[in-house]
Design an enzyme around this catalytic site. Sequence first.
Site, PDB file in Angstrom:
ATOM      1  N   HIS A 124       0.864  -1.181   0.000  1.00  0.00           N
ATOM      2  CA  HIS A 124       0.000   0.000   0.000  1.00  0.00           C
ATOM      3  C   HIS A 124       0.911   1.247   0.000  1.00  0.00           C
ATOM      4  O   HIS A 124       2.019   1.189   0.541  1.00  0.00           O
ATOM      5  CB  HIS A 124      -0.842  -0.043   1.281  1.00  0.00           C
ATOM      6  CG  HIS A 124      -1.914   0.975   1.386  1.00  0.00           C
ATOM      7  ND1 HIS A 124      -1.674   2.270   1.789  1.00  0.00           N
ATOM      8  CD2 HIS A 124      -3.244   0.891   1.175  1.00  0.00           C
ATOM      9  CE1 HIS A 124      -2.805   2.939   1.821  1.00  0.00           C
ATOM     10  NE2 HIS A 124      -3.785   2.126   1.448  1.00  0.00           N
ATOM     11  N   ASP A 201       2.954  -4.713   8.121  1.00  0.00           N
ATOM     12  CA  ASP A 201       1.741  -3.907   7.970  1.00  0.00           C
ATOM     13  C   ASP A 201       0.552  -4.864   8.089  1.00  0.00           C
ATOM     14  O   ASP A 201       0.234  -5.599   7.159  1.00  0.00           O
ATOM     15  CB  ASP A 201       1.780  -3.215   6.599  1.00  0.00           C
ATOM     16  CG  ASP A 201       0.467  -2.530   6.258  1.00  0.00           C
ATOM     17  OD1 ASP A 201      -0.496  -2.638   7.052  1.00  0.00           O
ATOM     18  OD2 ASP A 201       0.394  -1.902   5.186  1.00  0.00           O
ATOM     19  N   GLN A 204      -4.609  -5.270   6.838  1.00  0.00           N
ATOM     20  CA  GLN A 204      -5.601  -6.181   6.237  1.00  0.00           C
ATOM     21  C   GLN A 204      -5.575  -7.557   6.898  1.00  0.00           C
ATOM     22  O   GLN A 204      -6.321  -8.454   6.484  1.00  0.00           O
ATOM     23  CB  GLN A 204      -5.342  -6.348   4.743  1.00  0.00           C
ATOM     24  CG  GLN A 204      -5.506  -5.083   3.929  1.00  0.00           C
ATOM     25  CD  GLN A 204      -6.951  -4.589   3.853  1.00  0.00           C
ATOM     26  OE1 GLN A 204      -7.894  -5.349   4.061  1.00  0.00           O
ATOM     27  NE2 GLN A 204      -7.132  -3.313   3.567  1.00  0.00           N
ATOM     28  N   LYS A 227     -10.394  -0.785  10.354  1.00  0.00           N
ATOM     29  CA  LYS A 227     -10.499  -1.978   9.487  1.00  0.00           C
ATOM     30  C   LYS A 227     -10.902  -3.193  10.299  1.00  0.00           C
ATOM     31  O   LYS A 227     -11.090  -4.278   9.771  1.00  0.00           O
ATOM     32  CB  LYS A 227      -9.175  -2.231   8.783  1.00  0.00           C
ATOM     33  CG  LYS A 227      -8.763  -1.032   7.938  1.00  0.00           C
ATOM     34  CD  LYS A 227      -8.058  -1.416   6.695  1.00  0.00           C
ATOM     35  CE  LYS A 227      -7.409  -0.214   6.057  1.00  0.00           C
ATOM     36  NZ  LYS A 227      -8.016   0.142   4.778  1.00  0.00           N
ATOM     37  N   CYS A 365      -4.702   2.357  -3.753  1.00  0.00           N
ATOM     38  CA  CYS A 365      -3.486   2.885  -3.077  1.00  0.00           C
ATOM     39  C   CYS A 365      -2.323   1.923  -3.196  1.00  0.00           C
ATOM     40  O   CYS A 365      -1.514   1.783  -2.264  1.00  0.00           O
ATOM     41  CB  CYS A 365      -3.751   3.201  -1.611  1.00  0.00           C
ATOM     42  SG  CYS A 365      -4.902   4.525  -1.366  1.00  0.00           S
TER      43      CYS A 365
HETATM   44  N1  PMP Z   1      -1.804  -0.864   4.536  1.00  0.00           N
HETATM   45  C1  PMP Z   1      -2.758  -1.614   3.971  1.00  0.00           C
HETATM   46  C2  PMP Z   1      -2.415  -3.001   3.508  1.00  0.00           C
HETATM   47  C3  PMP Z   1      -4.032  -1.100   3.818  1.00  0.00           C
HETATM   48  O1  PMP Z   1      -4.989  -1.831   3.240  1.00  0.00           O
HETATM   49  C4  PMP Z   1      -4.312   0.215   4.271  1.00  0.00           C
HETATM   50  C5  PMP Z   1      -5.692   0.828   4.114  1.00  0.00           C
HETATM   51  N2  PMP Z   1      -6.283   0.612   2.866  1.00  0.00           N
HETATM   52  C6  PMP Z   1      -3.293   0.930   4.863  1.00  0.00           C
HETATM   53  C7  PMP Z   1      -2.054   0.361   4.979  1.00  0.00           C
HETATM   54  C8  PMP Z   1      -3.497   2.332   5.360  1.00  0.00           C
HETATM   55  O2  PMP Z   1      -4.361   2.351   6.452  1.00  0.00           O
HETATM   56  P1  PMP Z   1      -4.902   3.714   7.036  1.00  0.00           P
HETATM   57  O3  PMP Z   1      -5.398   4.515   5.878  1.00  0.00           O
HETATM   58  O4  PMP Z   1      -5.988   3.317   7.976  1.00  0.00           O
HETATM   59  O5  PMP Z   1      -3.761   4.384   7.740  1.00  0.00           O
END
Ligand code: PMP
Length: 407
Positions: A124, A201, A204, A227, A365
Site C-alpha cells: 500500500h 503492515d 488487512q 479496518k 493505493c
Molecule cells: N496498509 C494496507 C495493507 C491497507 O490496506 C491500508 C488501508 N487501505 C493501509 C495500509 C493504510 O491504512 P490507514 O489509511 O488506515 O492508515
Amino acid sequence: MDKEQIQHIRADFPILTEKIYGKELIYFDNGATTQKPRCVVEKMENGYYHLNANIHRGVHYLSQKATEAHEAARVTVAEFLHAGKHEEIIFTRGTTEAINLVATSFGEAFCNAGDEIIVSVMEHHSNIVPWQMLCERKGLKLKVIPMNECGELNIEAFKALLNERTKIVSVAHVSNVLGTINPVKEIIRIAHEKNVPVLIDGAQAVPHIPVNVVELDADFYVFSAHKIYGPTGIGVLYGKSDLLNAIPPYQGGGEMIATVSFEKTTYNELPFKFEAGTPDYIGSTALAEAIRYVDNIGLDKIAEHEHELLTYGTKRLLEIDGMRIIGTAKDKSSVISFLVGNIHPYDIGMLLDKLGIAVRTGHHCAQPLIDSLEIPGTVRASFAFYNTKEEIDTFVEALKRVVTMLS
Ligand code: PMP
C-alpha cells in the site's frame, strides 16, 4: 457460522439495513473500512457522555476513570496481539501514522547514506511513501521484493536483496489488492538471520487472522482500528521495547516528556514517549470494544466463514465470460480483485453502486503493484463476517447485468 448466527450478527450493524438508491445495501468494501457494530458506537457515545476528561494528568475522578479506560484498552490490544508488554503498544492515528513513525524515528537512529530498505511490490502507498521520503532525506535505496503471477512473493529474490546494507524490511501481512497472505513468519526469520528488523503492515490481517507478534517475532506490527470494526482516527504500533527505547520520539509536545526546560527536555518512558498530545482516549476504548466483539465471535470462526465466502465468490464470479481474477495465491484472504474483458473497472463500480452494491475500483493505493501488472486497476470485492452467500448471489447477478450493459 450458520445463517441464523450471521443474521444475529448482522442485527448488530444498523447500516446493513440501509437502502441505497432504494436497493438493499450490499457492502463489499470492507478492505477500505469495516462497518461498526452497535456496541462500538455505544462505547464512544458513553465515553463522551459519561467518561470524558483529559487523561493522565488529572487529579479528579473523571480524569482518572478516563485514564483507566484508556490504559485498559492498551492492555486489551496487547493481549489481542499477544504482545509481551503493554507498553509496547503505541496508539497512533492509524497504520499510516504508525509506519511514518517508524520510518522517521528508526530512520533517524539507524539509517545512513547508502543503506537499503526492502519493501514488496504489493505494498500500500502508506508502506512505500514514508520509506521513500526517508530515502530522499538520507540518501538510502529502496529495494522491492517481486512476486509471481499468482501474487505470491518471491522469497528467493527476497533473500538475494538482503545484504549488510539492509536496515529494515517492511511488508504487508495481507495484500489489500490481491488478498495474498504473505509468509511473514518466514520473511522475519530470514531477515533476522541477517540481523535485519522487520515491520509488518497488519492493516488487512488483524480483522481476519489471529496474530501473535511474539510467535512471529515481528519487530514492529501496525494496524488501523477502522479496518477491524473500530473507529476511524486511531491505530496501533506494536514495537519491541528495546527497539522503541532505542529510537527517538516522533513528535514533540505534551504527554511525551518527563521534564521540560528551555535548556533541555527529557522524554517520558514507553509508551508515552511516542504519544505526544492528547490521545484519542475515546477511540482507544472503542477499539478495545471492537476487539472484544471480534474475540466473542472468534477469529477462527470468522476466518472459516470468510474463506467460504472467498471460495464461493470466486467460483460464482468465474461463471462470467471474460472474468479475470487478479491474485490467485494459495494462501488468500477474503478479497477478490477482478477485471472483466476490456471493461474499465470504474464503469463496473459505478453501475454496481446504482444497484446498491459497494465495491472499490481503481489502484487501491497500490499504484506500483497495478502498474507492474499492466492493468488499469481492478474492481475489488472484500468480504467481512457479516456478508453472506446470498449477497454474493445478488452481486454476481448484478454484475452479469452490468457486464451485458457495458459490453
Ligand atoms: N496498509 C494496507 C495493507 C491497507 O490496506 C491500508 C488501508 N487501505 C493501509 C495500509 C493504510 O491504512 P490507514 O489509511 O488506515 O492508515
